[in-house]
Design an enzyme around this catalytic site. Structure first.
Site, short mmCIF file in Angstrom:
data_model
loop_
_atom_site.label_atom_id
_atom_site.label_comp_id
_atom_site.label_asym_id
_atom_site.label_seq_id
_atom_site.Cartn_x
_atom_site.Cartn_y
_atom_site.Cartn_z
NE ARG A 1 -15.62 -2.36 2.38
CZ ARG A 1 -14.40 -2.48 2.05
NH1 ARG A 1 -13.97 -3.32 1.24
NH2 ARG A 1 -13.53 -1.79 2.77
NE ARG B 1 -13.19 -2.60 6.79
CZ ARG B 1 -12.27 -2.75 5.88
NH1 ARG B 1 -12.36 -3.79 5.07
NH2 ARG B 1 -11.58 -1.84 5.86
NE ARG C 1 -4.55 0.32 2.24
CZ ARG C 1 -5.22 -0.92 2.34
NH1 ARG C 1 -4.93 -2.32 2.49
NH2 ARG C 1 -6.65 -0.78 2.07
P1 ADP Z 1 -10.28 -2.02 1.83
O1 ADP Z 1 -10.74 -3.37 1.71
O2 ADP Z 1 -11.01 -1.03 2.17
O3 ADP Z 1 -9.27 -1.66 1.01
P2 ADP Z 1 -8.40 -3.13 4.02
O4 ADP Z 1 -9.29 -4.22 4.81
O5 ADP Z 1 -7.64 -3.68 3.01
O6 ADP Z 1 -9.55 -2.08 3.30
O7 ADP Z 1 -7.49 -2.20 5.17
C1 ADP Z 1 -8.41 -1.86 6.46
C2 ADP Z 1 -7.22 -0.90 6.99
O8 ADP Z 1 -6.17 -1.70 7.50
C3 ADP Z 1 -6.49 0.15 6.17
O9 ADP Z 1 -7.42 1.45 6.04
C4 ADP Z 1 -5.15 0.42 7.04
O10 ADP Z 1 -5.59 1.19 8.30
C5 ADP Z 1 -4.83 -1.04 7.37
N1 ADP Z 1 -4.10 -1.63 6.29
C6 ADP Z 1 -4.32 -2.51 5.54
N2 ADP Z 1 -3.37 -2.91 4.71
C7 ADP Z 1 -2.52 -2.32 5.11
C8 ADP Z 1 -0.95 -2.10 4.41
N3 ADP Z 1 -0.53 -2.79 3.51
N4 ADP Z 1 -0.29 -1.22 4.99
C9 ADP Z 1 -0.75 -0.12 6.15
N5 ADP Z 1 -1.97 -0.33 6.53
C10 ADP Z 1 -2.95 -1.35 6.18
#
Ligand code: ADP
Ligand code: ZN
Length: 221
Positions: free
Chosen positions: A127, A162, A88
């Site tokens: 969602r 969520r 990310r």
């Molecule tokens: P979405 O499905 O909306 O993309 P995720 O479930 O992947 O959301 O992520 C939820 C939260 O978890 C993010 O907003 C962040 O705070 C944290 N997160 C997830 N993946 C990462 C990552 N690779 N690096 C940093 N934070 C992360």
């Protein structure tokens, strides 16, 4: 096979990853799900991650990389894996290259989901997710509602929203996405593995069409 899913929050990464996971019989690994598991266990790692997640901020790279790298050492990723939500940041992308190189793996495709900005906030706030941690099916009350309101089609458990999918937090996550994550696609531009593709209701191109094209592309590669 190594597949990376890129895209804004709620752009459909998890849903496309699930289809690809069934097709290629390789696990889909969601960094967000890993964090949420640590949070529900009440562990210290979970508490730390939750401080950032509840604000819609990114969890710091060191903690994120530690959890992902230990996940990538598990047995089930031997024949391949799909990463959903990692990398990310450009730094995470660089670290991932090193981790994969150590395992003798390389990325086959980076699927970059391009969803119009005006659709993203709506997708996040509509969602809903299955509360059953063995199911975690993803719904959308507008685009892909369950047959019975608030009940999972697959397992009958109740659905939930969520906390970070609520409007104010969603806005911040979107900001963070454009600042930190959108540049990750540029990082992959010169590697020959970037596959950018539109996922948008405005052109009636949703997860099934996108997944079908990715599968065909990988079969012809
Ligand atoms: P979405 O499905 O909306 O993309 P995720 O479930 O992947 O959301 O992520 C939820 C939260 O978890 C993010 O907003 C962040 O705070 C944290 N997160 C997830 N993946 C990462 C990552 N690779 N690096 C940093 N934070 C992360
Ligand atoms: Zn379910």
């Amino acid at each position: 096979m190594v597949i990376i899913m890129l895209g804004a929050p709620a752009s459909g990464k998890g849903s496309v990853a699930e289809i690809l996971s069934n097709e290629f019989k390789i696990p889909a690994i969601s960094s967000g799900d890993i964090f949420r598991k640590y949070i529900s266990n009440g562990s210290e790692i979970g508490k730390k991650a939750n401080e950032y997640m509840t604000k819609g901020e990114l969890v710091p790279d060191d903690l994120t990389v530690e959890l992902i790298s230990s996940r990538l050492k598990e047995d089930d990723v031997k024949n391949g894996l799909i990463l959903d939500g990692f990398p990310r940041t450009v730094n995470q992308a660089k670290v991932l290259d090193e981790m994969l190189a150590r395992e003798g793996k390389k990325i086959d495709i980076v699927v970059n989901l391009e969803t119009p900005e005006e659709e993203i906030l709506e997708r996040i706030t509509t969602r809903r997710i299955c509360t059953n941690s063995d199911c975690k099916a993803i719904y959308n009350i507008l685009l892909h509602p369950p047959k019975v309101e608030n009940v999972c089609d697959k397992c009958g458990s109740p659905l939930y929203q969520r906390d970070d999918d609520k409007l104010e937090k969603a806005k911040n996550r979107l900001k963070v996405y454009y600042k930190e994550t959108a540049p990750v696609a540029d990082y992959y531009k010169n590697t020959g593995v970037l596959y950018s593709t539109v996922l948008s209701k405005s052109v009636n191109r949703m997860k099934d069409e996108v997944a079908k094209d990715v599968i065909e592309y990988l079969r012809n590669k």
